[in-house]
Design a protein around this motif. Structure first.
Motif, short mmCIF file in Angstrom:
data_model
loop_
_atom_site.label_atom_id
_atom_site.label_comp_id
_atom_site.label_asym_id
_atom_site.label_seq_id
_atom_site.Cartn_x
_atom_site.Cartn_y
_atom_site.Cartn_z
N THR A 161 36.48 57.67 51.79
CA THR A 161 36.45 56.41 52.50
C THR A 161 37.25 55.35 51.74
OG1 THR A 161 34.23 56.97 53.24
CG2 THR A 161 34.93 54.68 53.52
N THR A 162 37.93 54.48 52.48
CA THR A 162 38.71 53.42 51.85
C THR A 162 37.81 52.53 51.01
OG1 THR A 162 40.19 53.43 53.75
CG2 THR A 162 40.29 51.50 52.30
N ILE A 163 38.30 52.14 49.85
CA ILE A 163 37.52 51.33 48.94
C ILE A 163 37.17 50.00 49.59
CG2 ILE A 163 39.44 50.12 47.80
CD1 ILE A 163 36.56 51.72 45.92
N ARG A 164 35.98 49.51 49.32
CA ARG A 164 35.53 48.24 49.91
C ARG A 164 36.51 47.13 49.59
NH1 ARG A 164 30.00 47.82 47.06
NH2 ARG A 164 30.76 45.68 46.92
N ALA A 165 36.70 46.26 50.58
CA ALA A 165 37.68 45.18 50.43
C ALA A 165 37.36 44.26 49.26
CB ALA A 165 37.76 44.37 51.73
N ASP A 166 36.06 44.02 49.03
CA ASP A 166 35.68 43.10 47.96
C ASP A 166 35.87 43.70 46.57
OD1 ASP A 166 33.58 44.88 48.61
OD2 ASP A 166 32.14 43.63 47.56
N LEU A 167 36.12 45.05 46.53
CA LEU A 167 36.37 45.68 45.25
C LEU A 167 37.84 46.01 45.02
CD1 LEU A 167 33.38 48.19 45.06
CD2 LEU A 167 33.60 46.01 43.89
N ALA A 168 38.62 45.99 46.08
CA ALA A 168 40.01 46.43 46.00
C ALA A 168 40.83 45.63 45.00
CB ALA A 168 40.66 46.37 47.38
N THR A 169 40.48 44.37 44.80
CA THR A 169 41.24 43.53 43.86
C THR A 169 40.44 43.25 42.60
OG1 THR A 169 40.44 41.53 44.97
CG2 THR A 169 42.55 42.44 45.73
N ALA A 170 39.35 43.97 42.43
CA ALA A 170 38.48 43.72 41.28
C ALA A 170 39.13 44.21 39.99
CB ALA A 170 37.14 44.42 41.47
N ASP A 171 38.82 43.53 38.91
CA ASP A 171 39.29 43.93 37.59
C ASP A 171 38.22 44.82 36.96
OD1 ASP A 171 40.15 44.24 35.00
OD2 ASP A 171 40.44 42.11 34.60
N PRO A 172 38.52 46.10 36.71
CA PRO A 172 37.51 47.01 36.13
C PRO A 172 36.90 46.47 34.84
CG PRO A 172 39.44 48.25 36.85
CD PRO A 172 39.78 46.80 36.98
N GLN A 173 37.70 45.76 34.05
CA GLN A 173 37.20 45.27 32.77
C GLN A 173 36.06 44.28 32.95
OE1 GLN A 173 38.31 46.62 29.85
NE2 GLN A 173 36.52 45.57 29.00
N ASP A 174 36.04 43.56 34.08
CA ASP A 174 34.94 42.63 34.33
C ASP A 174 33.61 43.38 34.44
OD1 ASP A 174 36.70 40.53 34.33
OD2 ASP A 174 36.86 40.41 36.52
N PHE A 175 33.62 44.51 35.12
CA PHE A 175 32.41 45.31 35.27
C PHE A 175 32.00 45.93 33.93
CE2 PHE A 175 34.23 45.26 39.52
CZ PHE A 175 33.13 44.99 40.30
N ILE A 176 32.99 46.37 33.17
CA ILE A 176 32.72 46.95 31.85
C ILE A 176 32.09 45.91 30.93
CG2 ILE A 176 33.79 47.91 29.77
CD1 ILE A 176 35.86 49.24 31.66
N ASP A 177 32.67 44.71 30.91
CA ASP A 177 32.14 43.64 30.06
C ASP A 177 30.73 43.25 30.48
OD1 ASP A 177 34.53 43.62 28.68
OD2 ASP A 177 35.35 41.87 29.74
N GLN A 178 30.51 43.16 31.78
CA GLN A 178 29.17 42.79 32.28
C GLN A 178 28.13 43.83 31.89
OE1 GLN A 178 28.65 42.83 36.59
NE2 GLN A 178 27.34 41.03 36.46
N GLU A 179 28.47 45.12 32.05
CA GLU A 179 27.53 46.18 31.69
C GLU A 179 27.26 46.19 30.20
OE1 GLU A 179 27.37 51.05 31.86
OE2 GLU A 179 28.07 49.99 33.65
N ASN A 180 28.30 46.02 29.40
CA ASN A 180 28.12 46.01 27.94
C ASN A 180 27.27 44.84 27.48
OD1 ASN A 180 29.56 48.35 27.47
ND2 ASN A 180 31.50 47.29 27.13
N ALA A 181 27.36 43.71 28.20
CA ALA A 181 26.60 42.53 27.80
C ALA A 181 25.14 42.61 28.22
CB ALA A 181 27.24 41.28 28.41
N ALA A 182 24.86 43.23 29.37
CA ALA A 182 23.52 43.18 29.94
C ALA A 182 22.74 44.49 29.83
CB ALA A 182 23.60 42.77 31.41
N THR A 183 23.37 45.54 29.32
CA THR A 183 22.74 46.86 29.27
C THR A 183 22.64 47.33 27.83
OG1 THR A 183 23.81 47.34 31.39
CG2 THR A 183 22.84 49.19 30.22
N ALA A 184 21.52 47.94 27.48
CA ALA A 184 21.37 48.51 26.15
C ALA A 184 22.46 49.54 25.89
CB ALA A 184 20.00 49.16 26.02
N HIS A 185 22.94 49.59 24.66
CA HIS A 185 24.09 50.43 24.32
C HIS A 185 23.66 51.85 23.92
CE1 HIS A 185 26.47 46.50 23.32
NE2 HIS A 185 26.18 46.62 24.60
N ASN A 186 22.93 52.52 24.80
CA ASN A 186 22.49 53.89 24.51
C ASN A 186 23.47 54.93 25.02
OD1 ASN A 186 21.68 53.04 27.11
ND2 ASN A 186 20.16 54.67 27.25
#
Length: 415
Positions: free
Chosen positions: A2-27
């Motif tokens: 399926t075509t990627i969601r429009a709201d994600l098509a221009t997303a910067d992957p690093q933003d998600f990585i940074d958010q997960e690293n900041a809010a999730t335990a580093h296990n």
């Protein structure tokens, strides 16, 4: 896909990585791939790039991502009832347990949620059986386990782990376990005493790098346990449910353990579903109030698990694993001497030892991701591949060729 969601098509992957690293335990230390959608053997990241998933959730996705039969079963149950707890009966649990027991050739199922819970449950059952049936003095039961094992990361399980990363710093440890060399039947025999109630073994050590024991070890272990009145517990959480080209890895050598611990693929990649499966003469030591789980055996999990069992009962997926596994094994073995030191395959499960002077396993995984294949490393320079059983011959060839290109690139960089 399926075509990627429009709201994600221009997303910067690093933003998600940074958010997960900041809010999730580093296990965990994930590869820098942010998955947003999936289908079959493919996943798509937030940038719209598609990869072959050659890990399949450590065998949790044996049927691939979003298998239509499993999604249909889940959606149908979501509209009816998802949880009642075991305070009441539900119309899904009995049919699921009956079907799973039949698939395993056993009589009784104790449903849980995660693989580690299933192992903890099996440990409790074995100890209680030792006291109630074998006559071991209370508090003296011992269980033999193998070095290099991986049965989870709960406090009891890490107490008999030889992985210092998982173990160190979490003591005091639970007593009652004897660790022996994996695959060494003489060592098991020597460790057995009158207080031994069980031997807990992975038919193949997945986390260890798809380590296959010597031929004859499992049959010998079965014979020894029978002779000494000791329960043989097979942890088939990763190896079971079609992965090795047979329903259970023990089936390869015709071995039937006293207990199976199952999980991962039992939930179809949708729900955490696990179980201990055994005959009534063992399972009946568990009585009202001695064990339980609010979510274990919930109707949604049971509906999905029952569908998984029905799919496996056809033998179709085991056949897929045998055919595609043969192709994978033959292809990977052509890479020995080109940066690969050894290959271990059983069905659609492979451990690949990369020459550590060439690159680490992590580096190999990063380069494979650049080539459009997702895999996972273990123990420094070993790669693990466990693609969905539904993978095609063309996709298997893509995996092999991607690894071939990675090895060539590494040799070029080294030179």
């Amino acid at each position: 896909m399926t075509t990627i969601r429009a709201d994600l098509a221009t997303a910067d992957p690093q933003d998600f990585i940074d958010q997960e690293n900041a809010a999730t335990a580093h296990n965990y230390s994930p590869l820098p791939v942010v998955v947003a959608q999936s289908e079959g053997a493919h996943v798509t990241d937030v940038a719209g790039r598609t990869y072959i998933d050659a890990l399949a959730g450590y065998s949790a996705l044996n049927f691939g991502h979003c298998h239509p039969k499993l999604i249909e079963a889940a959606k149908a149950q979501l509209d009816r009832v998802t949880l009642v707890s075991r305070a009441f009966y539900n119309d899904q649990l009995g049919p699921f347990c009956e079907a799973l027991a039949k698939l395993a050739g056993k009589e009784v199922v104790l449903p849980m949620n995660t693989g580690a819970e299933a192992v903890e449950t099996a440990v409790k059952i074995a100890r209680k059986w030792g006291y109630d049936v074998k006559g071991v003095p209370d508090g003296q039961a011992r269980i033999i386990v193998m070095d290099g094992n991986f049965h989870g990361r709960t406090t009891t399980v890490i107490s008999f782990s030889t992985d210092e990363t998982a173990r160190s710093g979490f003591g005091p440890y639970t007593p009652g376990f004897d660790i022996v060399t994996y695959g060494d039947l003489d060592a098991v025999c020597e460790a057995m005493t009158d207080e031994t109630v069980a031997v807990l073994v992975e038919p193949i050590q997945g986390e260890g790098g798809v380590i296959i024991p010597p031929e004859g070890f499992l049959p010998g272990l079965r014979e020894l346990c029978t002779e000494r009145n000791v329960l043989m517990i097979a942890d088939e959480i990763q190896s079971g449910l079609g992965r090795t080209g047979t329903t259970f890895a023990c089936d390869v050598e015709g071995v039937v353990p006293d207990m199976y611990t199952l999980g991962k693929a039992l939930g179809g990649g949708i729900m955490p579903v696990s179980a201990v499966v055994a005959n009534a003469d063992i399972m009946n030591v568990i009585t009202k109030g001695t064990h339980g789980s609010t979510f274990g055996g919930n109707p949604l999990a049971a509906a999905i698990g029952h569908t998984v069992v029905d799919m496996l009962a056809t033998g179709e997926y085991q056949q897929m694993a045998r055919e595609r596994g043969q192709q994978l094994s033959e292809g990977l073995n052509t890479l020995i001497g080109q940066g690969v030191l050894a290959v271990r395959c059983r069905g659609l499960w492979a451990g690949i030892d990369i020459d550590p002077t060439l690159m680490t396993g992590r580096e190999a995984c990063l380069m494979l991701a650049e080539e459009g294949v997702l895999a996972k490393d273990t123990h420094g320079s070993t790669l693990r591949l466990a693609p969905p059983l539904t993978i095609t011959a063309e996709q298997i060839e893509e995996i092999i060729e991607a690894l071939r290109r990675v090895l060539k690139r590494a040799h070029t960089t080294e030179g």
